[in-house]
Design a protein around this motif. Structure first.
Motif, PDB file in Angstrom:
ATOM      1  N   GLY A 147      -7.236   6.514 -13.094  1.00 23.26           N
ATOM      2  CA  GLY A 147      -7.161   7.474 -11.992  1.00 23.26           C
ATOM      3  C   GLY A 147      -7.185   8.914 -12.454  1.00 23.26           C
ATOM      4  N   TYR A 167       0.839  -1.193   0.000  1.00 22.15           N
ATOM      5  CA  TYR A 167       0.000   0.000   0.000  1.00 22.15           C
ATOM      6  C   TYR A 167       0.880   1.251   0.000  1.00 22.15           C
ATOM      7  CZ  TYR A 167       1.135  -0.232   4.973  1.00 22.15           C
ATOM      8  OH  TYR A 167       1.803  -0.312   6.165  1.00 22.15           O
ATOM      9  N   GLY A 209      -6.077   1.350  -8.072  1.00 22.83           N
ATOM     10  CA  GLY A 209      -6.071   2.050  -6.795  1.00 22.83           C
ATOM     11  C   GLY A 209      -6.391   3.524  -6.884  1.00 22.83           C
ATOM     12  N   LYS A 210      -5.683   4.301  -6.084  1.00 23.34           N
ATOM     13  CA  LYS A 210      -5.956   5.740  -5.976  1.00 23.34           C
ATOM     14  C   LYS A 210      -4.806   6.556  -6.554  1.00 23.34           C
ATOM     15  CE  LYS A 210      -8.500   4.840  -1.686  1.00 23.34           C
ATOM     16  NZ  LYS A 210      -8.139   3.394  -1.657  1.00 23.34           N
ATOM     17  N   SER A 247      -1.492   4.294  -3.696  1.00 26.43           N
ATOM     18  CA  SER A 247      -1.950   5.680  -3.728  1.00 26.43           C
ATOM     19  C   SER A 247      -0.747   6.574  -3.985  1.00 26.43           C
ATOM     20  CB  SER A 247      -2.614   6.065  -2.403  1.00 26.43           C
ATOM     21  OG  SER A 247      -1.691   5.947  -1.327  1.00 26.43           O
TER      22      SER A 247
END
Length: 218
Positions: A96, A6, A65-66, A37
């Motif tokens: 994104g 992450y 994801g972000k 992220s």
């Protein structure tokens, strides 16, 4: 698989992770990279699923994801190249919140040979990329995507500036796909800042070809 990963990604983090795994079957898990992220990195998803022809189903909307920020070289180059078993529409917002100047090979071969993908291209697929063109930035992006249909959104590349010093920035971007440009025969794509690039590399639909694709009425 990547639940323990992450935060901010690293350069070439998923470069060729599943490349050539033709016996890998099933769907791509939703949120496979959901823990990521921050900003894109060079070659982050370069060839990640390349030639994974056994993968099926739709591309998950939240796959990456972000992530966001400025484009990086080869960040999505070849990520789904040759994934002939993937089906359904390309999700809006798949990549994104992209915002910044184009980068070399950033979307080269991204969906090439994904013949099972259907529907039209989301108008905001590439976020708000803006600035001078980069070398091979969209070369072969949708090449051989025969299942894609509809008009190419006029705003898809609207923030990118023509740069005559850059070669091959848009070469065959829609070659042999099911997509149609909005321009009439022998004219430039309307409103495109890539008029000189597109005139020789993205072939406008002739009136006859356009008529052939429209439903016949009695």
């Amino acid at each position: 698989m990547f639940k323990g990963i992450y935060g901010q990604p690293q350069t070439a983090m998923f470069l060729g992770t599943f490349q050539g795994a033709s016996k890998l079957t099933g769907t791509i898990p939703s949120g496979l990279f959901a823990g990521l992220s921050g900003n894109y990195k060079i070659s982050l998803f370069h060839d990640t699923f390349m030639d994974c022809s056994g993968l099926t189903g739709a591309i998950p909307e939240n796959l990456f994801g972000k992530l966001g920020g400025a484009p990086q070289n080869s960040m999505f180059e070849g990520v789904f190249h040759g994934c002939t078993g993937l089906t359904g529409k390309i999700p809006a917002g798949l990549f994104g919140k992209i915002d910044g100047a184009p980068a070399t090979r950033m979307f080269e071969d991204t969906f090439s040979e994904c013949s099972g993908l259907t529907g039209s291209i989301p108008s905001d697929l590439f976020g708000t990329i803006n600035g001078p063109a980069a070398n091979r930035m969209f070369t072969y992006t949708f090449k051989d995507c025969t299942g894609l249909t509809g008009q190419v959104p006029a705003s898809l590349y609207s923030g990118i500036e023509t740069n005559n010093d850059i070669e091959d920035s848009m070469t065959d971007v829609f070659r042999d796909s099911g997509l149609m440009t909005e321009c009439p025969a022998n004219q430039y794509y309307p409103g495109s800042v890539f008029e000189e690039e597109w005139s020789g590399k993205v072939f406008c639909e002739s009136e006859q070809r356009l008529r052939d694709r429209l439903p016949r009425t009695m």
